[in-house]
Design an enzyme around this catalytic site. Structure first.
Site, mmCIF file in Angstrom:
data_model
loop_
_atom_site.group_PDB
_atom_site.id
_atom_site.type_symbol
_atom_site.label_atom_id
_atom_site.label_comp_id
_atom_site.label_asym_id
_atom_site.label_seq_id
_atom_site.Cartn_x
_atom_site.Cartn_y
_atom_site.Cartn_z
ATOM 1 N N LYS A 128 0.645 -1.096 -0.147
ATOM 2 C CA LYS A 128 0.009 0.276 -0.083
ATOM 3 C C LYS A 128 0.754 1.251 0.193
ATOM 4 O O LYS A 128 1.605 1.254 0.894
ATOM 5 C CB LYS A 128 -0.875 0.041 1.304
ATOM 6 C CG LYS A 128 -1.925 1.295 1.532
ATOM 7 C CD LYS A 128 -2.766 1.032 2.362
ATOM 8 C CE LYS A 128 -3.741 2.191 2.505
ATOM 9 N NZ LYS A 128 -4.792 1.891 3.660
ATOM 10 N N ARG A 191 0.502 -5.376 3.520
ATOM 11 C CA ARG A 191 -0.576 -5.966 4.244
ATOM 12 C C ARG A 191 -0.927 -7.333 3.647
ATOM 13 O O ARG A 191 -0.571 -7.822 2.854
ATOM 14 C CB ARG A 191 -2.015 -5.267 4.084
ATOM 15 C CG ARG A 191 -1.671 -3.693 3.883
ATOM 16 C CD ARG A 191 -3.046 -3.103 4.020
ATOM 17 N NE ARG A 191 -3.814 -2.956 2.695
ATOM 18 C CZ ARG A 191 -4.809 -2.361 2.469
ATOM 19 N NH1 ARG A 191 -5.469 -1.836 3.493
ATOM 20 N NH2 ARG A 191 -5.291 -2.391 1.150
ATOM 21 N N ASP A 267 -16.637 0.229 -0.098
ATOM 22 C CA ASP A 267 -15.269 -0.367 -0.560
ATOM 23 C C ASP A 267 -14.135 -0.616 0.435
ATOM 24 O O ASP A 267 -13.141 -1.154 0.216
ATOM 25 C CB ASP A 267 -14.692 0.710 -1.680
ATOM 26 C CG ASP A 267 -14.764 2.139 -0.935
ATOM 27 O OD1 ASP A 267 -15.712 2.776 -0.281
ATOM 28 O OD2 ASP A 267 -13.534 2.684 -1.121
ATOM 29 N N ASN A 268 -14.699 -0.403 1.744
ATOM 30 C CA ASN A 268 -13.617 -0.628 2.761
ATOM 31 C C ASN A 268 -14.130 -1.859 3.537
ATOM 32 O O ASN A 268 -13.865 -2.082 4.795
ATOM 33 C CB ASN A 268 -13.364 0.470 3.817
ATOM 34 C CG ASN A 268 -12.749 1.524 3.291
ATOM 35 O OD1 ASN A 268 -12.004 1.106 2.040
ATOM 36 N ND2 ASN A 268 -12.654 2.816 3.391
HETATM 37 P P1 AMP Z 1 -9.865 5.053 1.267
HETATM 38 O O1 AMP Z 1 -11.127 5.591 1.917
HETATM 39 O O2 AMP Z 1 -8.642 5.513 1.986
HETATM 40 O O3 AMP Z 1 -10.265 3.582 1.471
HETATM 41 O O4 AMP Z 1 -9.670 5.222 -0.361
HETATM 42 C C1 AMP Z 1 -10.601 5.320 -1.273
HETATM 43 C C2 AMP Z 1 -10.155 5.236 -2.660
HETATM 44 O O5 AMP Z 1 -9.336 6.126 -3.060
HETATM 45 C C3 AMP Z 1 -9.604 3.757 -2.794
HETATM 46 O O6 AMP Z 1 -9.728 3.276 -4.194
HETATM 47 C C4 AMP Z 1 -8.014 4.275 -2.921
HETATM 48 O O7 AMP Z 1 -7.228 3.511 -3.508
HETATM 49 C C5 AMP Z 1 -8.035 5.585 -3.211
HETATM 50 N N1 AMP Z 1 -6.866 6.410 -2.528
HETATM 51 C C6 AMP Z 1 -6.910 6.800 -1.417
HETATM 52 N N2 AMP Z 1 -5.728 7.686 -1.312
HETATM 53 C C7 AMP Z 1 -5.102 7.372 -2.567
HETATM 54 C C8 AMP Z 1 -3.837 8.013 -2.947
HETATM 55 N N3 AMP Z 1 -3.061 8.918 -2.350
HETATM 56 N N4 AMP Z 1 -3.579 7.797 -4.284
HETATM 57 C C9 AMP Z 1 -4.574 7.081 -5.139
HETATM 58 N N5 AMP Z 1 -5.538 6.676 -4.609
HETATM 59 C C10 AMP Z 1 -5.982 6.797 -3.532
HETATM 60 MG MG MG Z 2 -10.112 1.711 0.783
#
Ligand code: AMP
Ligand code: MG
Length: 504
Positions: A128, A191, A267-268
């Site tokens: 990650k 992870r 998505d989480n």
């Molecule tokens: P999260 O809420 O952190 O699970 O992220 C939601 C979405 O945004 C997921 O598809 C992640 O892969 C993407 N995402 C979060 N931070 C980044 C980042 N810095 N660069 C690219 N994708 C990101």
């Molecule tokens: Mg996520």
């Protein structure tokens, strides 16, 4: 030469027998790509118990080849790196396509004998923060050291608390700066989980009207991770029911330990019912059922008291996505009905254990409600309350003092303690046995934000000793560890200023 895959052999990073079962899915499910290297990687922390799970020799942590591999700078033999596509509902709103925007799956490795918990007997390894992917949207594909350390420590802490979770093998840092509100040290975390398929992976195919792909994904998940469901009359309905049950039980465990996820978007949510995607999580300190651990969550959608409802909402979203496979709405509905009883039963069982009660009586609900009300009224520290409750002695009111000291409203506590003692008497509870049982379920040590913050600040100055020390303490959360008493104390005043947000 590849090392023999016996349970006794300890692998080097390069001898890990990597395969990639997810890569066997059609190409539309992912994009094959390599991690983007980072400059001058260095090891920030690594988990011996996570390494042992996959038969990796912890002595590897000291080797450059290990650090290079888990920085994403070198490709391990057998690795077929890829980023997976998924979609999801974020904060209750359909967000469309998301995907591994900064995560890259390296492959999967053997992780002990297949078990009910992990029928595949394998663990996927995922980086990650390893660079841009076709799903990065506006992001940079990177992660900061701060959030990587938090995910690393919390994954391992949750595992030690007995809560289903992805694991964390290691964190590798780099001096390449990552831009957030301010420039920050970058990092890559590794992870592990049997799979990182999410509710949103199913929603992706449903909302794109791709029933064939939806079925391929469901069959993949059933065959690898729920083989017992293959023989059900309607395996897809059985899958929905089992995921719903596991999700309900997981959230009961979160509530009972005071864990707040912070971003329970679909998505989480893991298709295995394990905790994944640690971001702005928190452990409840001063008890407030309305507490919001994520500073970006202005509406409080993911507040502590909302988590059970949101878990159910998410299961409905999964049910919607699986509907074309399940067939009838009534059948999906029937599967989803397991949520409430599964949650209630698990929570009741956990709260009884927290209180040291061996039996369950109809009146217990009132005693438990009164307890949470008085905890709320005095904003007592969640972890200290339950830990100290275990020290209460039946015939010795003086034994209550450390616990009583946590309350602003001491008469409220005294009144409740009378009822609690009566209840204990009713089942002839014995002090020493009850204390031992309670201390085995009410941790002394949790990952308080300020503890993580201290470890992060030292690590940002290249001192990784506190990350290692905190990991060691959190690996034994129920043990007294008197030498680490300070780590169990109430948070200092400055901790109330700490804010965690989606920025990571
Ligand atoms: P999260 O809420 O952190 O699970 O992220 C939601 C979405 O945004 C997921 O598809 C992640 O892969 C993407 N995402 C979060 N931070 C980044 C980042 N810095 N660069 C690219 N994708 C990101
Ligand atoms: Mg996520």
């Amino acid at each position: 030469m590849n090392a023999p895959d016996t349970g006794l052999f300890c692998h080097t990073a390069e001898s890990l027998p990597l395969e990639n079962s997810f890569a066997g899915l059609p190409e539309d499910f992912y994009t094959r790509l390599r991690p983007t290297p980072i400059r001058a990687p260095y090891l920030v922390g690594a988990s011996t118990s996570a390494a042992e799970l996959i038969n990796l020799d912890p002595a590897e942590f000291a080797h450059e080849a290990f650090v290079e591999a888990f920085a994403g700078n070198s490709t391990l033999p057998g690795s077929t790196p890829l980023a997976a596509v998924y979609s999801g509902h974020q904060f209750g709103v359909w967000a469309g396509q998301l995907g591994d925007g900064r995560a890259i799956l390296l492959g999967d490795v053997p992780a002990g004998a297949p078990s009910a918990e992990n029928p595949s007997g394998r663990m996927e390894l995922q980086l990650k923060g390893s660079g841009l992917t076709p799903y990065s949207r506006m992001g940079d594909g990177r992660a900061v050291l701060r959030s990587s350390i938090r995910e690393f420590l919390c994954s391992e802490a949750m595992a030690a608390l007995g809560i289903p979770t992805s694991r964390a093998l290691c964190v590798v840092g780099t001096d390449m700066l990552v831009m957030r509100e301010t420039p920050e040290t970058g990092a890559v975390a590794t992870r592990m989980a049997p799979t990182f398929v999410r509710f949103g992976s199913f929603e992706h195919w449903f909302y794109n009207n791709r029933k064939d792909e939806l079925k391929i994904l469901a069959d993949y998940v059933i065959d690898h991770f729920y083989p017992a469901l293959r023989d059900a009359t309607n395996p897809y309905q059985a899958l929905l029911k089992e995921v719903t049950r596991r999700t309900a039980e997981l959230i009961a465990q979160w509530q009972a330990i005071g864990f707040m996820h912070g971003v329970m978007n679909t998505d989480n949510m893991s298709i295995l019912g394990i905790t994944i995607d640690y971001g702005p999580f928190g452990f409840m300190e001063a008890f407030d059922a309305r507490h919001i651990c994520n500073h970006s969550d202005h509406q409080g959608r993911y507040a502590y008291q909302m988590q059970p409802r949101i878990g159910q909402w998410n299961c409905f979203a999964l049910g919607q996505a699986l509907l074309p496979l399940i067939g009838e709405v009534d059948d999906a509905q029937a599967a989803l009905e397991i949520y409430k009883p599964a949650y209630d039963d698990k929570l009741e069982q956990l709260v009884h254990a927290k209180l040291g009660l061996q039996s369950t009586l109809p009146e217990d609900g009132a005693l438990i409600d009164a307890m949470f009300n008085m905890m709320q009224g005095s904003h007592v520290d969640f972890t200290l309350f339950f830990r100290r409750l275990g020290d209460l002695k039946m015939d010795d009111p003086a034994s209550d003092e450390p616990l009583r000291d946590l309350f602003i409203d001491r008469p409220a506590f005294d009144a409740w303690a009378v009822q609690y003692r009566l209840r204990l008497k009713q089942e002839n509870s014995e002090d020493a046995a009850r204390r031992a049982a309670m201390h085995a379920v009410n941790p002394k040590f949790v990952l308080r934000n300020y503890l993580a913050q201290i470890a992060i600040e030292k690590a940002q100055n290249k001192d990784f000793s506190e990350v290692a020390k905190l990991l060691k303490i959190l690996e034994r959360p129920f043990d007294e560890q008197p030498e680490h008493e300070a780590y169990a104390n109430l948070p200092p005043d400055w901790a109330s200023e700490l804010e965690v947000s989606c920025s990571s």
